[in-house]
Design an enzyme around this catalytic site. Structure first.
Site, short mmCIF file in Angstrom:
data_model
loop_
_atom_site.label_atom_id
_atom_site.label_comp_id
_atom_site.label_asym_id
_atom_site.label_seq_id
_atom_site.Cartn_x
_atom_site.Cartn_y
_atom_site.Cartn_z
N GLY A 164 6.62 11.02 -5.14
CA GLY A 164 5.81 11.14 -3.94
C GLY A 164 5.00 12.44 -3.88
O GLY A 164 4.37 12.74 -2.86
N GLU A 199 -8.21 6.74 -5.27
CA GLU A 199 -7.80 5.39 -4.95
C GLU A 199 -8.13 5.11 -3.48
O GLU A 199 -8.08 6.02 -2.66
CB GLU A 199 -6.27 5.30 -5.10
CG GLU A 199 -5.82 4.12 -5.87
CD GLU A 199 -4.37 4.20 -6.29
OE1 GLU A 199 -3.51 4.54 -5.47
OE2 GLU A 199 -4.10 3.88 -7.45
N LYS A 236 12.07 6.38 -0.94
CA LYS A 236 12.70 5.18 -0.40
C LYS A 236 14.03 5.50 0.29
O LYS A 236 14.78 6.34 -0.18
CB LYS A 236 12.94 4.18 -1.52
CG LYS A 236 11.63 3.73 -2.17
CD LYS A 236 11.84 3.14 -3.54
CE LYS A 236 10.49 2.92 -4.23
NZ LYS A 236 10.64 2.64 -5.65
N GLU A 274 5.35 -1.51 -9.55
CA GLU A 274 5.27 -1.25 -8.11
C GLU A 274 3.89 -1.59 -7.55
O GLU A 274 2.87 -1.23 -8.14
CB GLU A 274 5.57 0.22 -7.82
CG GLU A 274 6.97 0.63 -8.22
CD GLU A 274 7.38 2.00 -7.67
OE1 GLU A 274 8.58 2.21 -7.50
OE2 GLU A 274 6.49 2.84 -7.39
N ARG A 290 12.31 2.60 -16.35
CA ARG A 290 13.73 2.98 -16.36
C ARG A 290 14.48 2.09 -15.38
O ARG A 290 13.86 1.30 -14.66
CB ARG A 290 13.85 4.43 -15.89
CG ARG A 290 13.15 4.63 -14.55
CD ARG A 290 13.48 5.93 -13.89
NE ARG A 290 12.47 6.35 -12.93
CZ ARG A 290 12.36 5.93 -11.68
NH1 ARG A 290 13.22 5.04 -11.20
NH2 ARG A 290 11.40 6.35 -10.90
P1 ADP Z 1 5.22 8.46 -7.00
O1 ADP Z 1 5.23 8.26 -8.48
O2 ADP Z 1 5.02 9.89 -6.61
O3 ADP Z 1 6.36 7.80 -6.30
P2 ADP Z 1 3.46 6.24 -6.19
O4 ADP Z 1 2.14 5.95 -6.80
O5 ADP Z 1 4.59 5.32 -6.56
O6 ADP Z 1 3.85 7.75 -6.49
O7 ADP Z 1 3.34 6.23 -4.61
C1 ADP Z 1 4.41 6.58 -3.79
C2 ADP Z 1 4.15 6.12 -2.38
O8 ADP Z 1 2.92 6.70 -1.87
C3 ADP Z 1 3.96 4.62 -2.22
O9 ADP Z 1 5.19 3.92 -2.11
C4 ADP Z 1 3.15 4.56 -0.94
O10 ADP Z 1 4.02 4.77 0.16
C5 ADP Z 1 2.22 5.77 -1.05
N1 ADP Z 1 0.93 5.42 -1.70
C6 ADP Z 1 0.62 5.48 -3.02
N2 ADP Z 1 -0.63 5.03 -3.26
C7 ADP Z 1 -1.16 4.69 -2.07
C8 ADP Z 1 -2.44 4.14 -1.62
N3 ADP Z 1 -3.43 3.88 -2.48
N4 ADP Z 1 -2.60 3.90 -0.29
C9 ADP Z 1 -1.61 4.17 0.59
N5 ADP Z 1 -0.40 4.67 0.26
C10 ADP Z 1 -0.16 4.94 -1.05
#
Ligand code: ADP
Length: 446
Positions: A164, A199, A236, A274, A290
């Protein structure tokens, strides 16, 4: 494979140990000096101290892990999650030493570890992605152009991001350059890599992820989805399967799209793709190469032991489960119980004075804690996962409610009171929540 070295600690080390025992494989636990009396150390066939408390000098110390393999004659390493689990270099070094890395092919770990490369790769394989820049953004002008095309709000994300971290939202054009520069310097400081990309920022999405298993020889299946929308600071808190938001055809479609992509990659081992899900559409955000913290939720609804499958596949076995053999039964929910204050979330390490775990039909606790155990302050605050299964979501929620009431952890603060509140909340009961719901609820209560 005769002997597996478990390069991790806490509940996941114990989880891996259990799978090895059921496969008749000997186990080696490694531990820092702070973890000498940890449960996984007590239960393993052999144990080796690999360094001082700081993870950098113990659980992340590759030479110490190699020495531990050498001393004990281990022939394989399971990395668990976190630590070295998504380090492609570590996987290669093990292979160079004729040790089996229980995980994906190093090339796939490397691609998915770079979110820009990951997005380009899965897009080519037919997986829908979040609209955004095609690659990294280096120039301010380019950022402004791309953002205008996709429309505000936009999110600046670090290519090397994780947990995050390394994300900045720009609501309007006037915020964009500052978000870009901040994200870049934060990414440089946190990950040593300042590559960022843009994004579209989805405003009310759910987080839905698909579990996959591949044998690295061309076969791959999906094991359905998990809904992980209940998050605090992008971490989470509660996960469930199936997602209350999906219908059967959406579920089958996204599952099959992901499985086909994994066949295209010839992906090996367990992985999670994801997505954010909004208004009936899926948008890929990242792939984790993983086993994940929340994997038991999938195990409870499919009856498939994911860690057992990881080990068998790493040993060269073909996938013996066909897609039609994967049958989803009932509903499962996991609560991540942390040693943290339930309102301030301040870490609360210390000695567990009294410990009683719930039991009964459909109740599983994955934890390395025990009465008298002292939680060291050096690592993450997860002390256990409560996973509950029911024939349907209503039964699952009622079972979770009573299991939470049975769970007693005295001497430290835990997040159990938060879960007791959540399980009684009407939006949660209706399955009506997005990724911002929990933060909003916590802010309103504060
Ligand atoms: P990390 O590898 O840091 O966990 P993620 O890409 O999996 O990063 O994103 C973590 C969280 O951030 C997602 O579960 C969501 O809550 C939020 N998030 C990521 N990308 C977006 C997006 N494009 N728009 C809105 N929320 C996002």
């Amino acid at each position: 494979m005769d002997k597996v070295l478990i390069a991790n600690r806490g509940e996941i080390a114990l989880r891996i140990l259990r799978a090895c025992k059921e496969l008749g494989i000997a186990t080696v636990a490694v531990h820092s000096t702070a973890d000498a009396d940890a449960m996984h150390v007590r239960l393993a066939d052999e144990s080796v101290c690999i360094g001082p408390p700081a993870a950098r000098e113990s659980y992340l110390n590759i030479p110490a892990l190699l020495a531990a393999c050498e001393i004990t004659g281990a022939d394989a390493v399971h990395p668990g999650y976190g630590f070295l689990s998504e380090n492609a270099r570590f996987a290669e070094i093990l292979e160079d030493h004729n040790l089996v890395f229980i995980g994906p092919k190093p090339e796939h770990i490397r691609i998915m570890g770079d979110k820009i490369a990951a997005k380009q790769t899965v897009k080519r394989l037919g997986i829908p992605v979040v609209p955004g820049s095609d690659g990294g953004i280096t120039e301010d002008d380019e950022a402004l152009t791309v953002a205008r095309e996709i429309g505000y709000p936009v999110l600046v994300k670090a290519a090397a991001g994780g947990g995050g971290r390394g994300m900045k939202v720009a609501m309007t054009e006037s915020d964009l350059l500052e978000a870009l520069h901040t994200a870049r310097s934060e990414a440089k400081a946190a990950f040593g890599d300042d590559a960022v990309y843009l994004e579209k920022y989805l405003v009310h999405p759910r987080h839905i992820e698909v579990q996959v298993l591949g044998d690295g020889q061309g076969a791959a299946i999906h094991l359905g989805e998990r809904d992980c929308s209940l998050q605090r600071r992008n971490q989470k808190v509660w996960e469930e399967a199936p997602s209350p938001a999906l219908n059967a055809s959406e579920r089958e479609q996204i599952g099959e799209t992901v499985a086909a992509a994994m066949r295209g990659l010839s992906y090996r081992g367990a992985g999670t793709v994801e997505f954010l899900y909004e208004e009936g559409r899926f948008y890929f955000i990242e792939m984790n190469t993983r086993i994940q913290v929340e994997h038991p939720v999938t195990e409870m609804v499919t009856g498939i032991d994911l860690v057992n499958e990881q080990i068998r596949i790493a040993g060269g076995a073909k996938l013996t489960i066909a897609q039609e053999d994967v049958v989803f039964r009932g509903h499962a929910i996991e609560c991540r119980v942390n040693a943290e204050h339930p309102e301030t979330f301040r870490p609360s390490p210390g000695r567990i004075a009294y410990y009683h775990v719930p039991g009964g039909l459909g109740v599983r606790v994955d934890s390395a804690a025990y009465q008298g155990y002292t939680i060291p302050p050096h690592y993450d605050s997860l002390i256990g996962k409560l996973i509950v299964h029911g024939r349907n979501r209503t039964e699952c929620l009622m079972r979770l409610r009573r299991a939470l009431d049975e769970f007693v952890v005295d001497g430290i603060e835990t997040t159990l009171p938060l879960f007791r509140k959540l399980v009684r909340n009407s939006s949660i009961q209706d399955g009506d929540y997005d990724i911002h719901w929990l933060e909003k609820m916590l802010a309103e209560e504060a």
